[in-house]
Design a protein around this motif. Structure first.
Motif: not given
Ligand code: SAH
Length: 373
Positions: A203-215
């Protein structure tokens, strides 16, 4: 012997500019060098003819461009290709290319082994060794691109999925650096939606990914309720389904036309009942979703079996009938163990360890009934 030279595959686009500035060069040199590396597959600085000779000589001394070493390449009857790549020491990973009529998907690894211990995945049997660096992740794409004759004009690799070995969101920074190189115009120029990060549900990784990249995001779900998911994906004990789906909703919020892909491996008698299908359909109505049903791929030592074609068909009909978008993933490259969940870094003395593991699991499975371990 460690090599003190910098591997330029390790730098994100911004990091490579900083590197050239640190050499007293202009930042745009980074862009020139990226074109040579990623568009033309050139690793020899001597060939980079638009760089001044002294700079080429300097780079020869302090830098290299080096992907992982190819140990073995296999071709499957259906056109799937698999590379076993040595990362030094006893570490190896696998990369798979899956050609389809109008696309070519490259499946890359992010870790040697995995620590999540999903009970139906063969990567789990080898345990966790280490994270891959950005160079080792983008190096898989770089090597495959050369082997496949991929160029910016003749695009053999149209999609990249981080569905190989490992949990990408547990190796965040190096994975992000590689994603930037996949998507940068001077890198592989992939559209973000054609790059998919697959997670077992961090879960925290999903939130971090959203903030960092659009994939694109894929989530390995495999069960519609917590008790069963705890047994298949132990990470669920930490981030149960409700929290995971809330993170998925955050991931797509404010982004138009984005759906999350949910992967669901169909295992005979474990998660393939009509009741599971109905519960899954109900659950996924709360998220913009597409469902990818993956018939379980067996591997030596597993107690699980693939669902029957009838059970797969019935499961798909129920979820389709409930209005979900659902496809069944055709197993590819089975004759070379390249299918989902079959990737392992089998090299040298690891083989012995695998055999021991296999024997131990087989012994435990003798007389075992079909229950999740
Ligand atoms: N750790 C990430 C990335 C690995 S992706 C994740 O879990 O998403 C590998 C995909 O193949 C996942 O969806 C995984 O659940 C699935 N998989 C693993 N073992 C499998 C098997 N034996 N048969 C079919 N699919 C499997």
């Amino acid at each position: 012997m460690t090599d003190s030279r910098s591997n330029l595959l390790d730098f994100s686009p911004a990091g490579l500019e900083d590197y050239f500035v640190s050499l007293g060069e202009k930042p745009f040199r980074a862009r020139q060098v990226m074109k040579w590396i990623y568009h033309r597959g050139v690793s020899d600085f001597g060939e980079m003819t638009d760089l001044a000779r002294p700079l080429r000589a300097r780079l020869d001394e302090c830098a290299i461009v080096a992907g992982p070493q190819i140990v073995r390449e296999q071709h499957a009857a259906d056109g799937t290709r698999k590379w076993l790549l040595s990362l030094g020491g006893r570490n190896a990973v696998e990369t798979v290319f899956i050609p389809e009529p109008r696309r070519g998907t490259l499946c890359v690894s992010s870790q040697v082994g995995c620590m999540l211990n999903c009970s139906f995945c063969s990567t789990a049997t080898q345990g966790f060794s280490r994270n891959l660096s950005t160079a080792e992740i983008i190096g898989q794409v770089w090597l495959a691109a050369q082997a496949l004759g991929h160029t910016s004009k003749r695009r053999r690799i149209t999609n990249i999925v981080m569905m190989g070995m490992g949990e990408p969101l547990l190796n965040f920074e190096p994975v992000l650096g590689a994603i930037e190189l996949m998507c940068d115009d001077l890198g592989f120029g992939m559209a973000g939606r054609r790059v998919t990060v697959s997670t077992a549900g961090l879960v925290p990784g999903i939130d971090r990914l959203r903030a960092s990249a659009e994939v694109s995001l894929a989530v390995s779900l495999h069960a519609p309720e917590d008790e069963l998911r705890n047994r298949l994906v132990p990470l669920n004990r930490k981030y149960p389904i409700a929290e995971l789906l809330a993170a998925c909703r955050r991931y797509v919020s404010g982004r138009r036309r984005t759906r999350i892909t949910f992967e669901y491996t169909l295992i005979d008698g474990i998660n393939d009942s009509p009741g599971c299908a109905r519960a899954l359909a109900k659950l996924l109505h709360t998220v913009p979703a597409k469902l990818n049903l993956i018939p379980f791929n067996p591997f030596p030592g597993t107690v699980y079996r693939r669902s029957s074609p009838e059970a797969i068909e019935r499961f798909q009909q129920i979820v389709l009938g409930a209005g979900l978008v659902a496809t069944v993933r055709r197993p590819r490259g089975e004759d070379i163990d390249a299918a989902c969940g079959q990737l392992v870094g089998r090299v040298l003395d690891r083989t012995r360890r695998q055999q021991r593991h296999r024997r131990a699991v087989q012994a435990a499975a003798e007389g075992a009934t079909m229950v999740a371990p």
